[in-house]
Design an enzyme around this catalytic site. Structure first.
Site, short mmCIF file in Angstrom:
data_model
loop_
_atom_site.label_atom_id
_atom_site.label_comp_id
_atom_site.label_asym_id
_atom_site.label_seq_id
_atom_site.Cartn_x
_atom_site.Cartn_y
_atom_site.Cartn_z
N ARG A 119 -5.24 0.09 -3.92
CA ARG A 119 -4.76 -0.34 -5.23
C ARG A 119 -5.89 -0.96 -6.06
NH1 ARG A 119 -1.95 2.57 -3.32
NH2 ARG A 119 0.28 2.48 -2.91
N SER A 169 6.60 -1.43 -7.63
CA SER A 169 6.34 -2.49 -6.64
C SER A 169 5.72 -3.70 -7.34
CB SER A 169 5.40 -1.98 -5.55
OG SER A 169 5.98 -0.91 -4.85
N GLU A 196 1.13 -6.94 -8.12
CA GLU A 196 0.57 -5.63 -8.44
C GLU A 196 0.77 -5.33 -9.92
OE1 GLU A 196 1.66 -1.17 -7.04
OE2 GLU A 196 1.02 -2.51 -5.45
#
Length: 304
Positions: free
Chosen positions: A177, A227, A297
């Site tokens: 990520r 998410s 995130e």
């Protein structure tokens, strides 16, 4: 420089029909949350992006670049300055052999369908990711053992002085990520993707399987930013949140999803303040129970 003056100058470098004033950002995020942006621009050409970037730099005007708003929380007072939206308005695709070249505003779902239509495998994992190619590269989006770092060959970028150059994979610093775009002010313009020739029916079957799994496990019926937290090393954020007894926890109209605890959802009229308070509450409770701090995130922009 006053907004009216800025608008008059902007009209000289980008067509008026691509300019939105005092635009509610809840219309441009999957969370359906966000106050107004002073000016939202919808460029369709690289030259328009470059002209806006140079103008903002010259006049010291805050500039924010967003994609489809699928991993974004805009605060309730909105965004001062200019928001450059690079999404469906900037989405050309070219296919040659086992390569796809696509502009950064291309929706990932469209990209995966294009790969299927051309019998190319390697993008099946992305078939249900709701964002743009640019956003997916910036955060190295992934699912089901696939991620963009595995298929990106080259990215064309623009810096905030208007200079354009290519970055090869090694320069993108991909990690979980993560990519170089999270620490450097670079605008992704287009990318070259390398895939493999495959069997149409097998590719389609895998995409359908992943789609079914998403529908079964994720709260796709409610607005969210996907998410909410990054996966902590050796753990799953949703599992930790669930074990902390936080499923269904609600602040205002923001709630931890009953279906998947890794998602914070908008039950109808959630504010950004509701979401931020709930994020902080979840972080605190998970840390108290497991001594693990969850990193968001979702990207947060704007004034509280």
């Amino acid at each position: 420089m006053q907004i009216s003056t800025v608008v008059n100058e902007i009209k000289k470098i980008i067509p008026e029909d691509k300019i939105r004033l005092n635009e509610p950002m809840k219309l441009h995020t999957s969370f359906r949350i966000g106050g107004p942006a002073d000016i939202l621009l919808l460029p369709t050409e690289v030259s328009e992006i470059r002209n806006v970037v140079i103008f903002c730099r010259k006049h010291d005007i805050p500039l924010y670049v967003i994609g489809n708003g699928s991993n974004l929380l805009i605060r309730d007072k909105g965004i001062r300055g200019i928001v450059l939206k690079i999404s469906q308005n900037f989405n050309d695709i070219e296919v040659k052999d086992n390569f796809i070249k696509a502009k950064s505003g291309t929706l990932v779902t469209v990209l995966s369908k294009t790969a299927l239509e051309n019998h190319l495998k390697g993008l099946e994992f992305a078939s249900g990711i709701p964002g743009t190619l640019g956003g997916a590269i910036a955060m190295n989006a992934g699912a089901y053992d696939g991620e963009f770092s595995k298929i990106i060959e080259k990215v064309t970028v623009m810096d905030f002085e208007g200079n354009i150059r290519d970055l090869i994979k090694e320069e993108l610093e991909f990690d979980y990520r993560w990519s170089v775009f999270q620490e450097k002010n670079l605008i992704i313009l287009e990318a070259l993707i390398k895939l493999e020739k495959g069997n149409y029916d097998e590719i389609k079957s895998k995409m359908e399987e992943y789609s079914a799994r998403r529908k079964e496990k994720q709260p796709l019926n409610l607005p969210s930013a996907g998410s909410t937290f990054k996966r902590p090393k050796g753990h799953f954020a949703g599992t930790l949140i669930e074990k902390a007894g936080l499923k269904g926890t609600r602040i205002g109209d923001a709630a931890v999803s009953e279906l998947h605890a890794g998602f914070i959802v908008n039950l109808g009229n959630a504010t950004a303040c509701d979401v931020e308070r709930l994020i902080e509450y979840v972080q605190k409770k998970v840390y108290e129970k497991f001594q693990i701090w969850l990193e968001p995130e979702v990207k947060i922009l704007g004034e509280k």
